[in-house]
Enzyme design. Structure first.
Site, mmCIF file in Angstrom:
data_model
loop_
_atom_site.group_PDB
_atom_site.id
_atom_site.type_symbol
_atom_site.label_atom_id
_atom_site.label_comp_id
_atom_site.label_asym_id
_atom_site.label_seq_id
_atom_site.Cartn_x
_atom_site.Cartn_y
_atom_site.Cartn_z
ATOM 1 N N SER A 72 0.847 -1.191 0.000
ATOM 2 C CA SER A 72 0.000 0.000 0.000
ATOM 3 C C SER A 72 0.881 1.239 0.000
ATOM 4 C CB SER A 72 -0.888 0.018 1.253
ATOM 5 O OG SER A 72 -1.533 1.269 1.404
ATOM 6 N N TYR A 125 -1.879 -1.200 10.084
ATOM 7 C CA TYR A 125 -1.892 -1.283 8.619
ATOM 8 C C TYR A 125 -0.591 -0.723 8.053
ATOM 9 C CZ TYR A 125 -3.778 -0.904 3.855
ATOM 10 O OH TYR A 125 -4.002 -1.026 2.498
#
Length: 258
Positions: A145, A162
């Site tokens: 990401s 995350y």
């Protein structure tokens, strides 16, 4: 030139294939000529996608798999190899995004994120790489990401587990790439920015303040459109990228450069 990007007779395994980016990628693989093995926990959704592909003439199978569970992964890979005889491409797409700063996150939420986003790639690779080594060929693409390299200071949007997990994907990618290039196996990572998916449509896309900020800051002045990740996925899955390994390619509209 088209032959460089052709995936005819290749077998592609896609995790997190029941919806969103995984389902889009599966369709892109199919259009490029690949046979596709769809992996995810939600078997009903997988079956729906597999049937859609099969009805359009694609060789596809649906295999239920929890990427964070070793037994489940081992059995899923065995099923794919038994059916197709090989695995040429592995797209490690399955993942979760848990909100919260380190002071807010429970240990359970931290573990859930790391298990899905990092352990899942480790386990899928652990049981796939031996088959690729046997055939002296393989393409592994790990979905990371843009949040591996940038973060958001807005407290309500803090996603520390995350951030950590997607940065770990970068590290795992370069380690694997250095080890397996001698076996003609390339390993690369992609860092998408904001794409609409099942995971983001009910959270980020409904947050007007976030979307206004995102579009203001992103050089593209918009979120990504459906399908805009597929070109990079197909490139890294094809022989067009035969000498490309250990790379981290951002598909972010320029978000990380400002």
């Amino acid at each position: 030139m088209n032959e460089l990007f052709s995936l005819r007779e290749k077998v592609a395994v896609i995790t997190g294939a029941s919806s969103g980016l995984g389902a889009d990628a599966a369709k892109a693989y199919a259009l490029s000529g690949a046979k596709v093995a769809l992996l995810a926990r939600r078997k009903e959704k997988l079956d729906d996608l597999a049937n859609e592909l099969i009805n359009s003439g694609v060789d596809a199978i649906a295999v239920q798999c929890d990427v964070s569970n070793e037994k489940s992964v081992k059995e899923a890979i065995e099923t794919v190899v038994k059916h197709y005889g090989k695995i040429d491409i592995l797209l490690n797409n399955a993942g979760v995004a848990t909100k919260g700063s380190v002071e807010e996150l429970s240990v359970e939420d931290w573990d859930k994120t790391m298990n899905a986003n990092v352990k899942g790639i480790y386990l899928m690779s652990k049981y796939t790489v031996p088959h690729m080594k046997k055939n002296n060929y393989g393409k592994i693409i790990n979905i990371s990401s843009v949040n591996a390299v940038i973060a958001d200071k807005t407290p309500v949007l803090a996603r520390h587990s995350y951030n950590a997990s997607k940065a770990a994907v970068k590290g795992l990618t370069i380690g694997m790439a250095a080890s397996y290039m001698q076996n003609n196996i390339t390993v690369n990572a992609i860092g998408p920015a904001l794409f609409e998916s099942e995971m983001t449509s009910s959270t980020l896309f409904t947050n007007e303040k976030f979307m206004n900020m995102y579009t203001a800051l992103n050089p593209a002045s918009r979120a990504a459109k459906k399908g805009e990740l597929n070109g990079t996925i197909i490139y890294l899955s094809s022989d067009a990228s035969s000498y490309v390994t250990g790379q981290y390619i951002l598909v972010d509209g320029g978000m990380a450069i400002i």
